[in-house]
Structures are given as structure tokens and as C-alpha cells.
Write a protein that holds these residues in place. Structure first.
Motif, PDB file in Angstrom:
ATOM      1  N   ALA A 229       0.905  -1.182  -0.197  1.00  0.00           N
ATOM      2  CA  ALA A 229       0.129   0.077  -0.107  1.00  0.00           C
ATOM      3  C   ALA A 229       0.787   1.215   0.213  1.00  0.00           C
ATOM      4  O   ALA A 229       0.596   2.165  -0.675  1.00  0.00           O
ATOM      5  CB  ALA A 229      -0.925   0.140   1.267  1.00  0.00           C
ATOM      6  N   LYS A 230       1.946   1.300   0.787  1.00  0.00           N
ATOM      7  CA  LYS A 230       2.858   2.313   1.054  1.00  0.00           C
ATOM      8  C   LYS A 230       3.537   2.699  -0.425  1.00  0.00           C
ATOM      9  O   LYS A 230       4.020   3.801  -0.811  1.00  0.00           O
ATOM     10  CB  LYS A 230       3.770   2.244   2.145  1.00  0.00           C
ATOM     11  CG  LYS A 230       3.119   2.429   3.486  1.00  0.00           C
ATOM     12  CD  LYS A 230       4.155   2.221   4.460  1.00  0.00           C
ATOM     13  CE  LYS A 230       3.578   2.532   5.827  1.00  0.00           C
ATOM     14  NZ  LYS A 230       4.473   2.333   6.809  1.00  0.00           N
ATOM     15  N   ALA A 231       3.708   1.609  -1.196  1.00  0.00           N
ATOM     16  CA  ALA A 231       4.508   1.669  -2.476  1.00  0.00           C
ATOM     17  C   ALA A 231       3.480   1.988  -3.573  1.00  0.00           C
ATOM     18  O   ALA A 231       4.017   2.057  -4.878  1.00  0.00           O
ATOM     19  CB  ALA A 231       5.386   0.589  -2.654  1.00  0.00           C
ATOM     20  N   GLY A 232       2.128   2.028  -3.273  1.00  0.00           N
ATOM     21  CA  GLY A 232       1.226   2.299  -4.225  1.00  0.00           C
ATOM     22  C   GLY A 232       0.994   0.999  -5.321  1.00  0.00           C
ATOM     23  O   GLY A 232       0.327   1.128  -6.106  1.00  0.00           O
ATOM     24  N   ILE A 233       1.013   0.048  -4.749  1.00  0.00           N
ATOM     25  CA  ILE A 233       0.788  -1.398  -5.539  1.00  0.00           C
ATOM     26  C   ILE A 233      -0.441  -1.950  -5.110  1.00  0.00           C
ATOM     27  O   ILE A 233      -0.634  -1.968  -3.985  1.00  0.00           O
ATOM     28  CB  ILE A 233       1.803  -2.504  -5.211  1.00  0.00           C
ATOM     29  CG1 ILE A 233       3.201  -2.042  -5.421  1.00  0.00           C
ATOM     30  CG2 ILE A 233       1.700  -3.649  -6.048  1.00  0.00           C
ATOM     31  CD1 ILE A 233       3.501  -1.521  -6.750  1.00  0.00           C
ATOM     32  N   PRO A 234      -1.563  -2.086  -6.249  1.00  0.00           N
ATOM     33  CA  PRO A 234      -2.821  -2.565  -5.670  1.00  0.00           C
ATOM     34  C   PRO A 234      -2.898  -3.792  -5.013  1.00  0.00           C
ATOM     35  O   PRO A 234      -2.192  -4.656  -5.447  1.00  0.00           O
ATOM     36  CB  PRO A 234      -3.624  -2.427  -7.152  1.00  0.00           C
ATOM     37  CG  PRO A 234      -2.601  -1.568  -7.933  1.00  0.00           C
ATOM     38  CD  PRO A 234      -1.229  -1.517  -7.428  1.00  0.00           C
ATOM     39  N   ILE A 235      -3.617  -3.878  -4.210  1.00  0.00           N
ATOM     40  CA  ILE A 235      -3.883  -5.360  -3.558  1.00  0.00           C
ATOM     41  C   ILE A 235      -4.924  -6.189  -4.217  1.00  0.00           C
ATOM     42  O   ILE A 235      -5.955  -5.491  -4.138  1.00  0.00           O
ATOM     43  CB  ILE A 235      -3.982  -5.400  -1.942  1.00  0.00           C
ATOM     44  CG1 ILE A 235      -3.123  -4.447  -1.084  1.00  0.00           C
ATOM     45  CG2 ILE A 235      -4.264  -6.673  -1.343  1.00  0.00           C
ATOM     46  CD1 ILE A 235      -1.845  -5.116  -1.354  1.00  0.00           C
ATOM     47  N   ILE A 236      -4.719  -7.158  -4.901  1.00  0.00           N
ATOM     48  CA  ILE A 236      -5.644  -7.813  -5.667  1.00  0.00           C
ATOM     49  C   ILE A 236      -6.620  -8.362  -4.771  1.00  0.00           C
ATOM     50  O   ILE A 236      -8.122  -8.362  -4.662  1.00  0.00           O
ATOM     51  CB  ILE A 236      -5.045  -8.903  -6.676  1.00  0.00           C
ATOM     52  CG1 ILE A 236      -4.247  -7.964  -7.774  1.00  0.00           C
ATOM     53  CG2 ILE A 236      -6.198  -9.656  -7.257  1.00  0.00           C
ATOM     54  CD1 ILE A 236      -3.370  -9.192  -8.284  1.00  0.00           C
ATOM     55  N   GLY A 237      -6.001  -9.067  -3.674  1.00  0.00           N
ATOM     56  CA  GLY A 237      -7.072  -9.653  -2.582  1.00  0.00           C
ATOM     57  C   GLY A 237      -6.208 -10.687  -1.703  1.00  0.00           C
ATOM     58  O   GLY A 237      -4.839 -10.860  -1.737  1.00  0.00           O
ATOM     59  N   LEU A 238      -6.913 -11.188  -0.834  1.00  0.00           N
ATOM     60  CA  LEU A 238      -6.314 -11.987   0.565  1.00  0.00           C
ATOM     61  C   LEU A 238      -6.886 -13.436   0.095  1.00  0.00           C
ATOM     62  O   LEU A 238      -8.137 -13.646  -0.162  1.00  0.00           O
ATOM     63  CB  LEU A 238      -6.588 -11.334   1.562  1.00  0.00           C
ATOM     64  CG  LEU A 238      -5.981 -12.057   2.919  1.00  0.00           C
ATOM     65  CD1 LEU A 238      -4.674 -12.211   2.938  1.00  0.00           C
ATOM     66  CD2 LEU A 238      -6.896 -11.281   4.245  1.00  0.00           C
ATOM     67  N   VAL A 239      -5.997 -14.442   0.251  1.00  0.00           N
ATOM     68  CA  VAL A 239      -6.437 -15.819   0.122  1.00  0.00           C
ATOM     69  C   VAL A 239      -6.093 -16.355   1.511  1.00  0.00           C
ATOM     70  O   VAL A 239      -4.937 -16.014   2.130  1.00  0.00           O
ATOM     71  CB  VAL A 239      -5.216 -16.569  -0.923  1.00  0.00           C
ATOM     72  CG1 VAL A 239      -5.809 -18.107  -0.998  1.00  0.00           C
ATOM     73  CG2 VAL A 239      -5.514 -15.923  -2.181  1.00  0.00           C
ATOM     74  N   GLU A 240      -7.280 -17.122   1.880  1.00  0.00           N
ATOM     75  CA  GLU A 240      -7.029 -17.761   3.429  1.00  0.00           C
ATOM     76  C   GLU A 240      -6.778 -19.250   2.896  1.00  0.00           C
ATOM     77  O   GLU A 240      -7.589 -20.127   2.396  1.00  0.00           O
ATOM     78  CB  GLU A 240      -8.359 -17.746   4.117  1.00  0.00           C
ATOM     79  CG  GLU A 240      -8.417 -18.394   5.260  1.00  0.00           C
ATOM     80  CD  GLU A 240      -9.659 -18.234   6.092  1.00  0.00           C
ATOM     81  OE1 GLU A 240      -9.783 -17.046   7.012  1.00  0.00           O
ATOM     82  OE2 GLU A 240     -10.418 -19.071   5.921  1.00  0.00           O
ATOM     83  N   ASN A 241      -5.495 -19.514   3.329  1.00  0.00           N
ATOM     84  CA  ASN A 241      -4.816 -20.872   3.159  1.00  0.00           C
ATOM     85  C   ASN A 241      -5.039 -21.818   4.416  1.00  0.00           C
ATOM     86  O   ASN A 241      -5.124 -21.425   5.470  1.00  0.00           O
ATOM     87  CB  ASN A 241      -3.578 -20.738   2.591  1.00  0.00           C
ATOM     88  CG  ASN A 241      -2.995 -22.233   1.996  1.00  0.00           C
ATOM     89  OD1 ASN A 241      -4.127 -23.005   1.408  1.00  0.00           O
ATOM     90  ND2 ASN A 241      -1.764 -22.576   1.959  1.00  0.00           N
ATOM     91  N   MET A 242      -4.969 -23.123   4.129  1.00  0.00           N
ATOM     92  CA  MET A 242      -5.326 -24.259   5.243  1.00  0.00           C
ATOM     93  C   MET A 242      -6.474 -23.965   5.873  1.00  0.00           C
ATOM     94  O   MET A 242      -6.544 -23.831   7.425  1.00  0.00           O
ATOM     95  CB  MET A 242      -3.995 -24.163   6.269  1.00  0.00           C
ATOM     96  CG  MET A 242      -2.581 -24.246   5.231  1.00  0.00           C
ATOM     97  SD  MET A 242      -1.194 -24.445   6.456  1.00  0.00           S
ATOM     98  CE  MET A 242       0.204 -24.017   5.411  1.00  0.00           C
ATOM     99  N   ALA A 243      -7.649 -23.734   5.436  1.00  0.00           N
ATOM    100  CA  ALA A 243      -8.881 -23.235   5.915  1.00  0.00           C
ATOM    101  C   ALA A 243      -9.811 -24.540   6.142  1.00  0.00           C
ATOM    102  O   ALA A 243     -10.438 -24.816   5.095  1.00  0.00           O
ATOM    103  CB  ALA A 243      -9.540 -22.268   4.994  1.00  0.00           C
ATOM    104  N   GLY A 244      -9.716 -25.148   7.315  1.00  0.00           N
ATOM    105  CA  GLY A 244     -10.664 -26.344   7.500  1.00  0.00           C
ATOM    106  C   GLY A 244     -10.035 -27.723   7.241  1.00  0.00           C
ATOM    107  O   GLY A 244      -9.641 -27.841   5.826  1.00  0.00           O
TER     108      GLY A 244
END
Length: 320
Positions: A229-244
Motif C-alpha cells: 500500500a505504501k508503495a502504491g501497489i494495488p492489493i488484488i486480494g487476500l487468500v485464506e490457506n489451510m482453511a478447514g
């Protein structure tokens, strides 16, 4: 004497839309578009065209090769800490994006702990070089890849200071990627020299953050998000791994790392949630065997395909 239209018609089945022909007297000039073709394929196509153009009335054939510059997008796959399955997500995301129609390359930028050679089934293979650039290794999944693991002896410690690691990253990213229009970069965990070099020299189009549901991993993931965020790079999204985890005997779902934490964190941080990848013995076994589950048709492949679908949709919204 053969004219330009006739010669173009002769070459059309071979050229497949890649050649434009001019005829001046008894000499033919062929402009050949070789964009995305490996060197061997370029040579073979030129030889075939020269042979086909050697018809009565043509005494000389000149071939000029041209190539369009490929606009290449970089997806950085990052995590705040190790042990969250970032490399597994990177490999399977690359394969799932390829199956969705993108021309994808995979860069194992985890300089100190490269694991992609095993995940992608190319352990022991060394990349070649051409015109001072590395040539990515072909894999069985249609995704060319490069890794530091292919440049050092197996098991050898990579005890490099920051500048050397940064130089290695540049060699991997600036390789001869051919027609690949998207590079998936498997970054090392944390927010160190490799991440900073990547942001400064190879600015990613966007970043995918990988975390487990547990609070500690999410705290570290937040730091990775803050760096981009500080570098101005967009975050595509967050992946939840090892979920269940589904018990293979009774089918009961347990959550050893918690549940829903990454989705809640994404909501709190105002970033997209890309999906959950289960904690599944099948994923572990397939990864160790060098056959990533995204290349198959099971439930595990569907989970990665869902994440890749959202990443692909995001890429479609980006200009350039």
C-alpha cells in the motif's frame, strides 16, 4: 511470372497469418512476425517459408523477422511470514490462470528457500541461457518457470547479502519469457530486500496476499499489505490457506488454524477476499509429487480455480 497475390496464397497455410509478402520482379520479401515463438520454431518456420516461396519465377527470397513487444503483467504473491503455503498457492494460481486462458510464467523469487522446482516437477533441471538471458524451463502444466533452485546445487545454502539476492531476482524476471503476458512471482516471506527490489525495479501490477486464519499470520499479513500500500501497489486480494480440515475417515470438518479470520481481516482492511484453500492431505501429497492439484479436476482444483477466476477478473479491469 508469379505475382504477389499468388505467392501470398501459397504461403498462407504455412504462415498462419504471420507473414506478409512482397514481390518485386523475381525477388520475394517476406515480413515474418515471430512474436512469442521460441528460437527453434522461428528458424523452422522461416525455413518452411523459404522452401515454399522457391517457385518458378522467384529467384531470391529475403525474410525479415519482426516481433511485437509483449506487455507483461506481474502478480506478486506475498505473505507476512513463512509456513502459510504461499509457494503452493503461487504454483497452483499460475496453473489455474493458464487453464483460464492466460499465457503465464512462474518466477520462484523466494531466493533463500526455493521450492517451486519440486512443486512443478522440474527438480534437477537447469535452465539454459540465450543472448545473455535465462530461458525458462518448460513444465508439464504449460507454465514455464524459473527458480533460484535451478541455478544452484540441490541442498546448497544460499548465503547471499541483499544486493546479490536482488541481482538474482532481476535475472529471473528479465529472462526470455517469450509470449508470457503474466508472471506470477512467488516472493519470500516478510518485507525485506527482495520485496523492495521487486517494487522498485519490476513494479508489480498487483499483489495477492496469502495467510492462514490464525491471528499471528494475519498480523504478519497486514504488514505485507502495508508495504504494498505504501508503495502504491494495488492489493488484488487476500487468500485464506489451510482453511478447514476434513477428516478422511468421518468427514467431520475441524479448524486447527481457526476459521474465517482472513475474510474478516479483508473486510476490515477494505480489500477483496479471494477465497479459501482447504487444509487437505491431497494438496500436500500432490505438491510433494510435483503434480499441483490445480492441474487436475478435483475439489482442490476447483478451489484454486475460484481464486484464479477472481484474479483474472481483476486483471481484465486493468489498462495496458
Amino acid at each position: 511470372m508469379i505475382d504477389q497475390t499468388e505467392l501470398q496464397a501459397i504461403l498462407a497455410p504455412i504462415a498462419a497469418g504471420r507473414a506478409t509478402v512482397r514481390v518485386e520482379g523475381t525477388r520475394a520479401s517476406i515480413i515474418l512476425d515471430v512474436t512469442g515463438l521460441p528460437d527453434a520454431a522461428q528458424d523452422a518456420l522461416e525455413a518452411d517459408l523459404r522452401a515454399a516461396a522457391s517457385v518458378p519465377g522467384i529467384e531470391g527470397v529475403r525474410v525479415a523477422r519482426t516481433a511485437q513487444r509483449v506487455t507483461r503483467r506481474i502478480i506478486a504473491v506475498a505473505s507476512g511470514k513463512g509456513g502459510v503455503g504461499k509457494s503452493t498457492v503461487s504454483a497452483n494460481l499460475a496453473i489455474a490462470l493458464s487453464r483460464a486462458g492466460r499465457k503465464v510464467g512462474l518466477v520462484d523469487a523466494d531466493i533463500y528457500g526455493p521450492s517451486q522446482p519440486r512443486l512443478m516437477g522440474v527438480e534437477g533441471r537447469k535452465p539454459a541461457a540465450h543472448d545473455k538471458k535465462l530461458v525458462p524451463l518448460a513444465t508439464a502444466f504449460g507454465v514455464p518457470m524459473l527458480s533460484m533452485g535451478g541455478l544452484v546445487e540441490e541442498g546448497q545454502a544460499i548465503a547471499w547479502r541483499g544486493p546479490m539476492a536482488a541481482g538474482a531476482l532481476t535475472q529471473l524476471v528479465d529472462a526470455n519469457w517469450g509470449a508470457a503476458d503474466t508472471l506470477v512471482l512467488d516472493l519470500p516471506p516478510g518485507t525485506g530486500d527482495v520485496q523492495l527490489t521487486m517494487i522498485q525495479k519490476h513494479r508489480p501490477t498487483g499483489a495477492v496476499i496469502v495467510s492462514t486464519p490464525q491471528d499471528l499470520a494475519l498480523i504478519d499479513a497486514t504488514r505485507a499489505i502495508d508495504l504494498f500500500a505504501k508503495a502504491g501497489i494495488p492489493i488484488i486480494g487476500l487468500v485464506e490457506n489451510m482453511a478447514g480440515y476434513a477428516c478422511p475417515h468421518c468427514g467431520e470438518i475441524s479448524d486447527p488454524f481457526g476459521t474465517g479470520g482472513a475474510e474478516a481481516a479483508a473486510t476490515r482492511l477494505g480489500i477483496p477476499f479471494l477465497g479459501r484453500i482447504p487444509l487437505d492431505i491431497a494438496i500436500r501429497a500432490a505438491s510433494d509429487a510435483g503434480t499441483p492439484p490445480a492441474a487436475g479436476n478435483g475439489a482442490e482444483a476447483a478451489a484454486f480455480a475460484e481464486v484464479a477466476g477472481k484474479v483474472n477478473a481483476w486483471l481484465e479491469t486493468q489498462k495496458g
